[in-house]
Scaffold this motif. Sequence first.
Motif, short mmCIF file in Angstrom:
data_model
loop_
_atom_site.label_atom_id
_atom_site.label_comp_id
_atom_site.label_asym_id
_atom_site.label_seq_id
_atom_site.Cartn_x
_atom_site.Cartn_y
_atom_site.Cartn_z
N ARG A 69 0.78 -1.01 0.03
CA ARG A 69 -0.10 0.06 0.02
C ARG A 69 1.07 1.32 0.08
O ARG A 69 0.72 2.28 -0.63
N ARG A 70 1.92 1.13 0.88
CA ARG A 70 2.92 2.36 0.77
C ARG A 70 3.98 2.21 1.78
O ARG A 70 3.92 0.88 2.57
N VAL A 71 4.95 2.72 1.51
CA VAL A 71 6.46 2.52 2.19
C VAL A 71 6.29 3.74 3.10
O VAL A 71 6.14 4.85 2.73
N ARG A 72 6.63 3.50 4.42
CA ARG A 72 6.94 4.68 5.42
C ARG A 72 8.17 5.39 5.21
O ARG A 72 8.96 5.17 5.87
N SER A 73 8.14 6.06 4.09
CA SER A 73 9.35 6.99 3.61
C SER A 73 10.05 7.83 4.55
O SER A 73 11.32 7.69 4.58
N ALA A 74 9.28 8.45 5.41
CA ALA A 74 9.94 9.30 6.55
C ALA A 74 10.78 8.65 7.56
O ALA A 74 11.47 9.12 8.02
N ALA A 75 9.87 7.51 7.99
CA ALA A 75 10.65 6.67 9.06
C ALA A 75 11.82 6.09 8.26
O ALA A 75 13.05 5.86 9.17
N VAL A 76 11.94 5.46 7.37
CA VAL A 76 13.12 4.92 6.54
C VAL A 76 14.15 6.06 6.42
O VAL A 76 15.12 5.78 6.96
N GLU A 77 13.79 7.26 6.10
CA GLU A 77 14.77 8.43 5.87
C GLU A 77 15.32 8.68 7.00
O GLU A 77 16.62 9.00 7.29
N ALA A 78 14.77 8.68 8.02
CA ALA A 78 15.02 9.08 9.49
C ALA A 78 16.25 8.04 9.85
O ALA A 78 17.13 8.51 10.61
N LEU A 79 15.96 6.74 9.69
CA LEU A 79 16.88 5.73 10.07
C LEU A 79 18.07 5.95 9.25
O LEU A 79 19.35 5.87 9.75
#
Length: 437
Positions: free
Chosen positions: A152-162
């Motif tokens: 449905r979607r990738v939680r890009s903001a969370a991945v970017e933060a990591l």
Amino acid sequence: MQTRFPFVDWFRNSSPYINAHRGRTFVILIEGEAVANGRGEQLIQDLALLHTLGVRLVVVYGIRPQVGAALAEAGIEPVRHDGRWVADAPIMRCVERVAAEQRLWLEARLSLGLPNTPMHGVELTAVSGNLVMAKPLGVREGIDFDHSGEVRRVRSAAVEALLERGSLVILPPLGFSSTGEVFDLDAAEVAQQAAVALKADKLILLGEAEGLHDASGALLRQLTPDEATSLRRAAAPGSEMARHLAAACEAARHGVARTHLVSWHDHDALIGELFTRDGVGTMITQHRYEQLRPAELGDVAGLLELLRPLEERGMLVARSRERLEHEIDDYLVIERDGMIIGCAALHPFVDAAMAELACVAVHGDYRGGARGALLLAEIERRARRRGIRALFALTTHTAHWFFEHGFRLADIDALPPLRREAYNHARKSKILLKPLD
């Protein structure tokens, strides 16, 4: 002059790519077959090397063969449709267990500081989690796919933060719903969606095949999604090639600059694709931002504009429009969106089996990459096809660049007679020579 250590030449040639990749985001898919066939350890070391070079890594892993083995051991025969199995409750239990085992295996290996490997002394923080949201495939052609899902979607903001914290992000082929359900996903789709959501610089798909081939079996180095359509349609539904081509084409159409198809069978594939001029696999890209091609008369105005600043600084001998038009067949150019940003010329002296490498130039806004080396490599290929056994160059400013690419100092007697007579003694250009093996 040949170096005592071939590694040194490779390192010199790879340095532009090291600079270009630093700080970039790569999404890398490692299919389960790679780990099942003992290639996991080497790939882990390559990932560690990329991390130490400053690449921001998101690693997606597949588990198809491992799940298949677990199902066979449990005596479960999955229902398959259109290349996907129906993930009912017993199958989903196997999927979740195997995905957890593979994630733990990856995290354990990424924690090793292996001596005499790129991982020696490297501390990697590998992070996974509920970073991919999913939805069920539902009922298709009368088949209820149960817990088989799609992204449905990738939680890009969370991945970017990591990634910003220096972590390596691991994404399993699982997705989560807002109702707390877990879905079995296609790893290639996860990788594609992650690359698009993160606006990744590269999507790298490590599979069985080394890339795509034409009808004669020759490796296709670069294709657009439209050019890859026929190959995608010819692939068996659900096959790795079909899944990888679908992911590559969709990623390219949604803004991922480069997708690479390479083989995990080749121990050097990942590093070879990223840090060598020609690569080892196939690249899918929506736009041919740049192309290296023979020059045409219509390029003369662009060549004059490119060369003028270098001529004014005394780095190149001034060339008139008439001279460029007369010698245009000797030139190669790099064109970027209609602009000439690089050039080089090959002036042959057939009787001496030699040729002059002349007018190597790259626009100031595009230096620092590998364009000069790319021009040189194509000039060398063109020279070899003509039976040329050595290249020579005359320069007043850039001798070091030629030294780095295999040239050595020579005296005027090394030049062909005609070029020797035309040598400008007042300019005092250094004479550089490179044999072509």
